[in-house]
Scaffold this motif. Structure first.
Motif, PDB file in Angstrom:
ATOM      1  N   VAL A 166       0.793  -1.156  -0.003  1.00 27.96           N
ATOM      2  CA  VAL A 166      -0.096  -0.068  -0.127  1.00 27.96           C
ATOM      3  C   VAL A 166       0.870   1.310   0.037  1.00 27.96           C
ATOM      4  O   VAL A 166       0.583   2.209  -0.703  1.00 27.96           O
ATOM      5  CB  VAL A 166      -0.895  -0.139   1.202  1.00 27.96           C
ATOM      6  N   GLN A 167       2.183   0.975   0.772  1.00 26.57           N
ATOM      7  CA  GLN A 167       2.921   2.286   0.762  1.00 26.57           C
ATOM      8  C   GLN A 167       2.704   3.593   1.668  1.00 26.57           C
ATOM      9  O   GLN A 167       3.432   4.065   2.445  1.00 26.57           O
ATOM     10  CB  GLN A 167       3.697   2.888  -0.638  1.00 26.57           C
ATOM     11  N   ALA A 168       1.414   3.799   1.675  1.00 25.58           N
ATOM     12  CA  ALA A 168       0.822   4.812   2.751  1.00 25.58           C
ATOM     13  C   ALA A 168      -0.617   4.889   2.499  1.00 25.58           C
ATOM     14  O   ALA A 168      -1.202   4.189   1.742  1.00 25.58           O
ATOM     15  CB  ALA A 168       1.299   6.249   1.979  1.00 25.58           C
ATOM     16  N   GLY A 169      -1.357   5.193   3.770  1.00 27.76           N
ATOM     17  CA  GLY A 169      -2.752   5.425   3.765  1.00 27.76           C
ATOM     18  C   GLY A 169      -3.375   6.583   3.738  1.00 27.76           C
ATOM     19  O   GLY A 169      -4.465   6.609   3.906  1.00 27.76           O
ATOM     20  N   ASP A 170      -2.586   7.686   2.888  1.00 26.82           N
ATOM     21  CA  ASP A 170      -3.309   8.886   2.794  1.00 26.82           C
ATOM     22  C   ASP A 170      -3.417   9.189   1.366  1.00 26.82           C
ATOM     23  O   ASP A 170      -2.232   8.958   0.640  1.00 26.82           O
ATOM     24  CB  ASP A 170      -2.387   9.990   3.808  1.00 26.82           C
ATOM     25  N   ASP A 171      -4.249   9.528   0.816  1.00 23.70           N
ATOM     26  CA  ASP A 171      -4.606   9.897  -0.313  1.00 23.70           C
ATOM     27  C   ASP A 171      -3.453  10.992  -1.162  1.00 23.70           C
ATOM     28  O   ASP A 171      -2.926  10.714  -2.375  1.00 23.70           O
ATOM     29  CB  ASP A 171      -5.745  10.218  -1.066  1.00 23.70           C
ATOM     30  N   GLU A 172      -3.158  11.886  -0.352  1.00 24.92           N
ATOM     31  CA  GLU A 172      -2.189  13.163  -1.004  1.00 24.92           C
ATOM     32  C   GLU A 172      -0.775  12.241  -0.921  1.00 24.92           C
ATOM     33  O   GLU A 172      -0.227  12.675  -1.962  1.00 24.92           O
ATOM     34  CB  GLU A 172      -2.180  14.319  -0.191  1.00 24.92           C
ATOM     35  N   VAL A 173      -0.456  11.739   0.014  1.00 20.88           N
ATOM     36  CA  VAL A 173       0.926  11.048  -0.073  1.00 20.88           C
ATOM     37  C   VAL A 173       0.937  10.064  -1.207  1.00 20.88           C
ATOM     38  O   VAL A 173       2.064   9.722  -2.007  1.00 20.88           O
ATOM     39  CB  VAL A 173       1.413  10.430   1.115  1.00 20.88           C
ATOM     40  N   LEU A 174      -0.087   9.249  -1.461  1.00 22.14           N
ATOM     41  CA  LEU A 174      -0.258   8.456  -2.503  1.00 22.14           C
ATOM     42  C   LEU A 174      -0.210   8.896  -3.853  1.00 22.14           C
ATOM     43  O   LEU A 174       0.642   8.472  -4.759  1.00 22.14           O
ATOM     44  CB  LEU A 174      -1.387   7.549  -2.335  1.00 22.14           C
ATOM     45  N   ALA A 175      -0.601   9.988  -3.782  1.00 24.55           N
ATOM     46  CA  ALA A 175      -0.601  10.683  -5.192  1.00 24.55           C
ATOM     47  C   ALA A 175       0.878  11.225  -5.494  1.00 24.55           C
ATOM     48  O   ALA A 175       1.183  11.184  -6.691  1.00 24.55           O
ATOM     49  CB  ALA A 175      -1.572  11.771  -5.135  1.00 24.55           C
TER      50      ALA A 175
ATOM     51  N   MET B 175       3.331  10.040  -4.320  1.00 26.65           N
ATOM     52  CA  MET B 175       4.265   8.900  -4.656  1.00 26.65           C
ATOM     53  C   MET B 175       4.173   8.194  -6.035  1.00 26.65           C
ATOM     54  O   MET B 175       4.681   7.470  -6.470  1.00 26.65           O
ATOM     55  CB  MET B 175       3.838   7.598  -3.650  1.00 26.65           C
ATOM     56  N   ARG B 176       2.686   8.621  -6.776  1.00 23.66           N
ATOM     57  CA  ARG B 176       2.408   8.658  -8.125  1.00 23.66           C
ATOM     58  C   ARG B 176       2.094   6.907  -7.858  1.00 23.66           C
ATOM     59  O   ARG B 176       2.400   6.006  -8.819  1.00 23.66           O
ATOM     60  CB  ARG B 176       3.324   8.400  -9.252  1.00 23.66           C
ATOM     61  N   ARG B 177       1.337   6.289  -7.236  1.00 24.59           N
ATOM     62  CA  ARG B 177       1.219   5.086  -6.844  1.00 24.59           C
ATOM     63  C   ARG B 177      -0.333   4.539  -7.748  1.00 24.59           C
ATOM     64  O   ARG B 177      -0.486   3.534  -7.895  1.00 24.59           O
ATOM     65  CB  ARG B 177       0.530   4.552  -5.444  1.00 24.59           C
ATOM     66  N   GLY B 178      -1.145   5.617  -7.915  1.00 25.08           N
ATOM     67  CA  GLY B 178      -2.347   5.485  -8.951  1.00 25.08           C
ATOM     68  C   GLY B 178      -3.636   4.762  -8.335  1.00 25.08           C
ATOM     69  O   GLY B 178      -4.453   4.341  -8.989  1.00 25.08           O
ATOM     70  N   TYR B 179      -3.538   4.963  -7.147  1.00 24.16           N
ATOM     71  CA  TYR B 179      -4.897   4.384  -6.361  1.00 24.16           C
ATOM     72  C   TYR B 179      -5.043   5.248  -5.033  1.00 24.16           C
ATOM     73  O   TYR B 179      -4.099   6.036  -4.661  1.00 24.16           O
ATOM     74  CB  TYR B 179      -4.738   2.846  -5.984  1.00 24.16           C
ATOM     75  N   THR B 180      -6.215   5.063  -4.479  1.00 23.98           N
ATOM     76  CA  THR B 180      -6.165   5.899  -3.305  1.00 23.98           C
ATOM     77  C   THR B 180      -6.499   4.762  -1.987  1.00 23.98           C
ATOM     78  O   THR B 180      -6.533   3.397  -2.223  1.00 23.98           O
ATOM     79  CB  THR B 180      -7.915   6.492  -3.380  1.00 23.98           C
ATOM     80  N   ALA B 181      -6.522   5.086  -1.030  1.00 23.09           N
ATOM     81  CA  ALA B 181      -6.829   4.420   0.404  1.00 23.09           C
ATOM     82  C   ALA B 181      -7.890   3.518   0.212  1.00 23.09           C
ATOM     83  O   ALA B 181      -7.849   2.220   0.680  1.00 23.09           O
ATOM     84  CB  ALA B 181      -6.497   5.050   1.685  1.00 23.09           C
ATOM     85  N   GLU B 182      -9.030   4.167  -0.209  1.00 18.21           N
ATOM     86  CA  GLU B 182     -10.189   3.478  -0.154  1.00 18.21           C
ATOM     87  C   GLU B 182     -10.174   2.295  -1.254  1.00 18.21           C
ATOM     88  O   GLU B 182     -10.734   1.253  -1.054  1.00 18.21           O
ATOM     89  CB  GLU B 182     -11.500   4.471  -0.476  1.00 18.21           C
ATOM     90  N   GLN B 183      -9.532   2.694  -2.592  1.00 14.06           N
ATOM     91  CA  GLN B 183      -9.568   1.392  -3.341  1.00 14.06           C
ATOM     92  C   GLN B 183      -8.515   0.407  -2.960  1.00 14.06           C
ATOM     93  O   GLN B 183      -8.768  -0.663  -3.155  1.00 14.06           O
ATOM     94  CB  GLN B 183      -8.975   1.898  -4.703  1.00 14.06           C
ATOM     95  N   TYR B 184      -7.674   0.772  -2.148  1.00 18.78           N
ATOM     96  CA  TYR B 184      -6.771  -0.553  -1.464  1.00 18.78           C
ATOM     97  C   TYR B 184      -7.651  -1.163  -0.405  1.00 18.78           C
ATOM     98  O   TYR B 184      -7.465  -2.411  -0.472  1.00 18.78           O
ATOM     99  CB  TYR B 184      -5.562   0.072  -0.975  1.00 18.78           C
ATOM    100  N   ARG B 185      -8.475  -0.500   0.242  1.00 13.67           N
ATOM    101  CA  ARG B 185      -9.269  -1.327   1.274  1.00 13.67           C
ATOM    102  C   ARG B 185     -10.175  -2.086   0.431  1.00 13.67           C
ATOM    103  O   ARG B 185     -10.415  -3.142   0.966  1.00 13.67           O
ATOM    104  CB  ARG B 185     -10.009  -0.308   1.960  1.00 13.67           C
ATOM    105  N   ARG B 186     -10.805  -1.738  -0.632  1.00 12.22           N
ATOM    106  CA  ARG B 186     -11.702  -2.509  -1.365  1.00 12.22           C
ATOM    107  C   ARG B 186     -10.855  -3.835  -1.976  1.00 12.22           C
ATOM    108  O   ARG B 186     -11.673  -4.680  -2.068  1.00 12.22           O
ATOM    109  CB  ARG B 186     -12.468  -1.804  -2.332  1.00 12.22           C
ATOM    110  N   LEU B 187      -9.820  -3.596  -2.505  1.00  9.49           N
ATOM    111  CA  LEU B 187      -8.965  -4.673  -2.921  1.00  9.49           C
ATOM    112  C   LEU B 187      -8.731  -5.589  -1.920  1.00  9.49           C
ATOM    113  O   LEU B 187      -8.958  -6.837  -2.037  1.00  9.49           O
ATOM    114  CB  LEU B 187      -7.770  -4.231  -3.332  1.00  9.49           C
ATOM    115  N   ILE B 188      -8.421  -5.217  -0.739  1.00  9.14           N
ATOM    116  CA  ILE B 188      -8.399  -6.491   0.564  1.00  9.14           C
ATOM    117  C   ILE B 188      -9.652  -7.009   0.682  1.00  9.14           C
ATOM    118  O   ILE B 188      -9.441  -8.283   1.003  1.00  9.14           O
ATOM    119  CB  ILE B 188      -7.666  -5.526   1.465  1.00  9.14           C
ATOM    120  N   GLU B 189     -10.636  -6.354   0.554  1.00 10.53           N
ATOM    121  CA  GLU B 189     -11.947  -6.964   0.673  1.00 10.53           C
ATOM    122  C   GLU B 189     -12.085  -8.321  -0.268  1.00 10.53           C
ATOM    123  O   GLU B 189     -12.428  -9.136  -0.048  1.00 10.53           O
ATOM    124  CB  GLU B 189     -12.963  -6.134   0.756  1.00 10.53           C
ATOM    125  N   ARG B 190     -11.800  -7.604  -1.622  1.00 12.74           N
ATOM    126  CA  ARG B 190     -11.588  -8.879  -2.558  1.00 12.74           C
ATOM    127  C   ARG B 190     -10.958  -9.946  -2.414  1.00 12.74           C
ATOM    128  O   ARG B 190     -11.321 -11.038  -2.701  1.00 12.74           O
ATOM    129  CB  ARG B 190     -11.395  -8.048  -3.991  1.00 12.74           C
TER     130      ARG B 190
END
Length: 453
Positions: A265-274, A276-291
């Motif tokens: 995940v690298q980070a749990g904050d959307d601004e930090v993820l942006a 980092m240029r990761r290409g997803y949000t914390a909520e999208q990562y959360r939904r991935l773990i659920e899947r």
């Protein structure tokens, strides 16, 4: 590895020290007559008289310079100075003591050493994984016929270019290896005795994306699954944007593909993820773990997190902390941000989080994850799991569960390369201890060592 035990007091303490010595020797430690030479120092204390208590304090003070000179030495305070309920005042006065053990109870020390060994193995294997990530190296001569697990790079380089990552600059753009070459290497490794392979790629899920005629990673896994003699298959590292339902269903369907997913995940904050240029949000990562959990029953999930990325505020770090606490993943590989020359972050983003603050955040996450992993692993105690044994380490056989949990077992038999049911008897955040299910006297785990909790 050497140990030193200082004993003060009654015959019970003498007997307790003998038990500790026997247990340490079962772990491969040898006695030494001086504390200065020891890797493990045990002070077994008495407080029946003030003079005995004063001696204990004197010994503890004498160990300060040893600990300062050799931080890795393990200091264990045991006995009546600790007491059955612990002694917070002593712990506060002597913060350099690693382990506090009640009278007649060596379990805290043995558990600490088992966890330290487990942690050392995990760190060593992580370093080995990255060292092999872009190398097409056959097994060295001395490992042939002995290695049980091996890495196979399937994707070289990377084209994603996260702002903190040097890989695209050092290893070039993404390049998938041909399935024929991968299958040939896998068969050759199996012929040399390898039972488990781990497919490697910076974004392993993107295998075949650069070569239209190549199969997807799911297709490659299905081909590898057919190799006779290959018992287990893993793959890493995944990227949240490229983990498809097809891949998850393949993991769930194929018995040889282990229920073990590494997705940073690298980070749990959307601004930090942006940034980092990761290409997803914390909520999208959360939904991935659920899947992942919905599609792969009993799956173990590992992640990577960077603390102290440029511009990371306390509030942004807290979101990472909260996400990790919420998701309760099995493993979190933690790192403090450090600029890598040539990366976007190094060129354009000031490294503005002080080093001491990075360490503080790192330790907070480390403590959180150790607690989570310890609680997850406790659920294994009393259960039987299948363990693939790899090698003997300090007189114990080391192996892995299907979910990649590190397990140690004591046995006189040769367990290398065998998949055997093991009943877990003790679990900590870095490793577990167990005994061969239905074992004979020659195949027991710590049957005479008081480590079970």
């Amino acid at each position: 590895m050497k140990y030193y035990i200082w004993t003060e007091g009654c015959q019970m303490n003498v007997a307790d020290s003998q038990r500790v010595a026997a247990a340490l020797e079962r772990l491969g430690y040898e006695p030494t007559p001086t504390a200065e030479e020891a890797d493990v120092i045990v002070l077994n204390t008495c407080v029946v008289r003030q003079s005995a208590e004063d001696k204990a304090y004197g010994r503890l003070n004498a160990l300060r310079p040893i600990k300062k000179q050799r931080p890795d030495v393990v200091i264990n305070l045991m006995g009546c100075l600790v007491g059955v309920k612990g002694n917070p005042k002593v712990a506060e006065r002597f913060p350099f003591v690693d382990v506090f053990s009640p009278p007649s109870d060596p379990r805290p020390l043995l558990a600490f050493l088992s966890q330290r060994l487990g942690r050392e193995i995990e760190l060593e294997e992580t370093e080995q994984r990255f060292a092999w990530m872009d190398e097409d190296v056959p097994l060295p001569q001395e490992e042939r016929g002995k290695a049980v697990s091996a890495f196979i790079p399937v994707v070289y380089g990377c084209s994603h270019a996260c702002t903190f990552c040097i890989i695209p600059y050092r290893r070039g753009p993404e390049r998938s290896r041909s399935p024929e070459a991968i299958l040939a290497e896998a068969r050759a490794l199996v012929a040399q005795g390898v039972k488990e392979i781990t497919l490697l790629g910076q974004i392993v899920d993107r295998y075949g994306k650069d070569e239209p005629e190549f199969p997807t990673l799911s297709g490659l896994l299905r081909r590898l699954h057919q190799i006779e003699g290959l018992e287990r298959i893993r793959f890493l590292t995944s990227h949240p944007n490229w983990m498809t339902d097809e891949l998850l269903d393949t993991v769930a369907e194929l018995p040889k593909v282990m229920p073990h997913i590494e997705v940073p995940v690298q980070a749990g904050d959307d601004e930090v993820l942006a940034r980092m240029r990761r290409g997803y949000t914390a909520e999208q990562y959360r939904r991935l773990i659920e899947r992942i959990r919905a599609r792969i029953p009993g799956v173990a999930i590992a992640t990577d997190i960077i603390v102290g990325f440029p511009g990371e505020t306390e509030a942004q770090f807290q979101r990472t902390y909260d996400l990790l606490a919420e998701l309760r993943l099995d493993v979190a590989h933690l790192a403090r941000y450090s600029p890598r020359e040539g990366t976007v972050a190094a060129r354009k983003m000031p490294d503005d989080v002080p080093e001491e603050e990075k360490w503080r955040r790192f330790r907070l996450l480390e403590e959180l994850q150790e607690r989570i992993t310890g609680e997850i692993n406790q659920q294994y105690v009393g259960k039987e799991v299948l363990v693939l044994f790899e090698e003997k380490v300090r007189r114990r056989w080391k192996g892995r569960t299907e979910t990649n949990k590190l397990v140690f077992v004591e046995s006189e038999a040769d367990l290398r390369g065998q998949i055997i049911p093991v009943r877990i008897t003790w679990a900590g955040p870095w490793s577990m201890l167990g005994e061969i299910a239905g074992s004979t006297d020659s195949q027991r785990v710590l049957a005479e060592t008081p480590l079970h909790v």
